[in-house]
Design an enzyme around this catalytic site. Sequence first.
Site, PDB file in Angstrom:
ATOM      1  N   ASP A 161     -27.124  30.409 -34.702  1.00 51.81           N
ATOM      2  CA  ASP A 161     -27.124  28.970 -34.441  1.00 51.81           C
ATOM      3  C   ASP A 161     -27.905  28.234 -35.519  1.00 51.81           C
ATOM      4  O   ASP A 161     -28.647  28.830 -36.301  1.00 51.81           O
ATOM      5  CB  ASP A 161     -27.767  28.678 -33.080  1.00 51.81           C
ATOM      6  CG  ASP A 161     -26.794  28.804 -31.932  1.00 51.81           C
ATOM      7  OD1 ASP A 161     -25.585  28.962 -32.188  1.00 51.81           O
ATOM      8  OD2 ASP A 161     -27.238  28.748 -30.769  1.00 51.81           O
ATOM      9  N   MET A 192     -34.152  17.949 -26.343  1.00 55.02           N
ATOM     10  CA  MET A 192     -32.864  17.329 -26.702  1.00 55.02           C
ATOM     11  C   MET A 192     -32.780  15.889 -26.183  1.00 55.02           C
ATOM     12  O   MET A 192     -31.738  15.451 -25.690  1.00 55.02           O
ATOM     13  CB  MET A 192     -31.699  18.159 -26.146  1.00 55.02           C
ATOM     14  CG  MET A 192     -31.682  19.591 -26.635  1.00 55.02           C
ATOM     15  SD  MET A 192     -30.403  20.614 -25.858  1.00 55.02           S
ATOM     16  CE  MET A 192     -31.106  20.846 -24.217  1.00 55.02           C
ATOM     17  N   LYS A 217     -24.312  24.326 -34.464  1.00 52.46           N
ATOM     18  CA  LYS A 217     -23.870  23.129 -33.768  1.00 52.46           C
ATOM     19  C   LYS A 217     -24.629  21.946 -34.355  1.00 52.46           C
ATOM     20  O   LYS A 217     -25.763  21.687 -33.988  1.00 52.46           O
ATOM     21  CB  LYS A 217     -24.144  23.251 -32.270  1.00 52.46           C
ATOM     22  CG  LYS A 217     -23.387  24.381 -31.594  1.00 52.46           C
ATOM     23  CD  LYS A 217     -23.632  24.310 -30.095  1.00 52.46           C
ATOM     24  CE  LYS A 217     -22.806  25.362 -29.363  1.00 52.46           C
ATOM     25  NZ  LYS A 217     -23.514  26.613 -29.170  1.00 52.46           N
TER      26      LYS A 217
END
Length: 296
Positions: free
Chosen positions: A72, A209, A94
Amino acid sequence: MTVAVLGNRDPRRSAAVRDEVLEGLREGSIAAPHHRDRQPGVVLVGGGPGDPELMSVAGRKALMEADVVVADRLAPRELLGELPADVELVDVAKLPRGRSAQQEEINRLIVERAVAGKRVVRFKGGDSFVFGRGYEEVIACREAGVPVTVVPGLTSPVAVPAIAGIPVTHRGVTHEFSVVSGHLPPEHPESLVDYDALARMRGTVVLMMAVENAPAIAAALVAGGRAAETPVAVVCDGTMPTERTVLATLGTLAATLREEAVKPPAVIVVGDVVRVAFPDAFPAVLPDRRSADASD
């Protein structure tokens, strides 16, 4: 195996080289390729908050034993450069508002490689089971009959504040802390967070996030009963050379994020532990003597 180190009458250098060799053997970065553990299967490896020095020994060893590494964006990228030349590296980064490898495709990829006889390391930032979708990958492997193991990583909601000098708990200040995914705003129909209940709690709130939705989350916490003066710390690029900490309150958070041009990744810490860490920025709240005098 016996390894001898000769340092040309320099025992300190000999000892230092010896220790480096031992470290390499323990991590798996020094090993004859045919002696590496190449048993087919999947290993979920948590890479920690970003600094490669905070990666576990077990995690480094798993990387060195891999045939395939599926990485990732937030996994420690420096460690990928240490992989043996014959390791297949698959980047499923991502990127915000950019290209995205869907979770179903990642599941298919790791299962496919493992069924083909490969030893696959699924390499993530933080810990695979804390907002990392790791257990979805465990389920996919089990359903396909693929052996799967887990190497935990230092989880960012605890490690990043710690590196920045902020405890998530402190005696006499908080008896609990909550870790919340802020990828959805409070009023979103798919949000699973009860912000009214969260606001009524007195402990630390760590938001992950959440940069984009932080203003709405701060407003929801204030509406639920948290004081607008509650201290907030935003730790940007935690554990990395570009790390910085931005201070605000719930009431000023929206404006501060704009003024400081805060971008992800960032960990947001809400609560009086921020006052403990930064007493000069957030003086202790003193009782209102006028109210006390009036009651007398």
